[in-house]
Scaffold this active site. Structure first.
Site, short mmCIF file in Angstrom:
data_model
loop_
_atom_site.label_atom_id
_atom_site.label_comp_id
_atom_site.label_asym_id
_atom_site.label_seq_id
_atom_site.Cartn_x
_atom_site.Cartn_y
_atom_site.Cartn_z
N SER A 1 0.85 -1.08 0.03
CA SER A 1 -0.04 -0.13 -0.05
C SER A 1 0.98 1.22 -0.03
O SER A 1 2.07 1.16 0.67
CB SER A 1 -0.91 0.12 1.37
OG SER A 1 -1.57 1.30 1.42
N TYR B 1 -1.75 -0.48 10.25
CA TYR B 1 -1.74 -0.86 8.92
C TYR B 1 -0.55 -0.23 8.21
O TYR B 1 0.11 -1.17 7.45
CB TYR B 1 -3.17 -0.33 8.40
CG TYR B 1 -3.26 -0.67 6.83
CD1 TYR B 1 -3.96 -1.84 6.75
CD2 TYR B 1 -3.14 0.25 5.74
CE1 TYR B 1 -4.04 -2.18 5.34
CE2 TYR B 1 -3.23 -0.22 4.69
CZ TYR B 1 -3.86 -1.33 4.14
OH TYR B 1 -4.13 -1.49 2.78
#
Length: 261
Positions: A143, A159
């Site tokens: 990501s 995350y």
């Protein structure tokens, strides 16, 4: 790109970007074993991929899941060309968030679903390639938040840490197994239209923010199909001189400032 006589396992391939990649690989001639959670996405994935593909239900954090996928892929197709690990997700509902508010359970669960599951699939796949004495392709889902944070609207520190770890892990194993002709790369998307992004997609302030944060094509969120060309390139057997790389598919996110209202 010619994917004739190739076969791939896609962990997290029954919806979103994983399913888009599966359909593209299949269109180009690849055989597939697609693994996803046993939820409402499963019937649609089976319908779209047809009976030529193997669609399995399983949890990526359970080591039995990838072992089952490898066994079925090898038995049905004779060999396995590569792995695309997409499975993962937000840990917000478990307690991920800003560091001063984050819970230990949020931290642990976020790492489990985004890093442990990926490690297990990569480990099993590398063992398979070594046992079979063959080259192979591994592509992991990262990501942009792993290297390009957004502090106002996307504050999930576990995350971000997990996705950053995906990059470090992938580069490390790419280096170690390069002499075995096992290629390991990472694709890093920005905000895409996926079930995980539903909260952000419904926020008008975030929609405005995207106009300048990922400005390509009108400043829109990514669509699952937007990753297809990158995935095909990094999984193609002919891409066997590329390893340890991170390719951002982010609409310009990592190079744009982003303006707030």
């Amino acid at each position: 790109m010619d994917f004739t006589n190739t076969s791939y396992i896609i962990m997290g391939g029954t919806s979103g970007m994983g399913l888009a990649a599966a359909l593209a690989l299949q269109k180009h001639g690849a055989n597939l074993v697609v693994v996803g959670r046993d939820d409402e996405s499963m019937p649609l994935a089976k319908q779209k991929l047809g009976t030529i593909a193997v669609v399995l239900a399983g949890d990526a954090t359970d080591p039995v899941t990838i072992e089952k996928a490898i066994l079925q892929a090898h038995d049905k197709f004779g060999s396995i060309t590569g792995l695309f690990h997409v499975a993962g997700g937000s840990g917000r509902k478990f307690g991920d968030g800003p560091l001063h508010e984050m819970t230990l359970d949020g931290w642990n669960k976020t790492f489990e679903i985004n890093l442990t599951g990926m490690m297990l699939s990569n480990q099993a796949m590398v063992r398979y390639f070594l046992q079979q004495k063959k080259s192979g392709m591994i592509l992991n889902m990262g990501s942009v938040l792993g290297f390009s944070p957004s502090s106002k609207y996307f504050v999930t520190h576990a995350y971000a840490a997990a996705k950053s770890a995906v990059i470090g892990f992938s580069k490390s194993i790419a280096s170690y197994y390069a002499s075995n002709n096992i290629c390991v790369n990472v694709i890093a998307p920005s905000l895409f239209e996926t079930p995980m992004a539903q909260r952000a997609m419904e926020d008008q302030h975030i929609k405005h923010f995207l106009k300048s944060k990922q400005p390509l094509d009108g400043g829109r969120p990514g669509r699952p199909v937007d990753i297809v060309n990158a995935v095909l390139m990094l999984l193609a057997p002919d891409s066997n001189f590329i390893t340890g790389q991170v390719l951002a598919v982010d609409g310009g996110w990592a190079i744009s400032e982003g303006q707030y209202q």
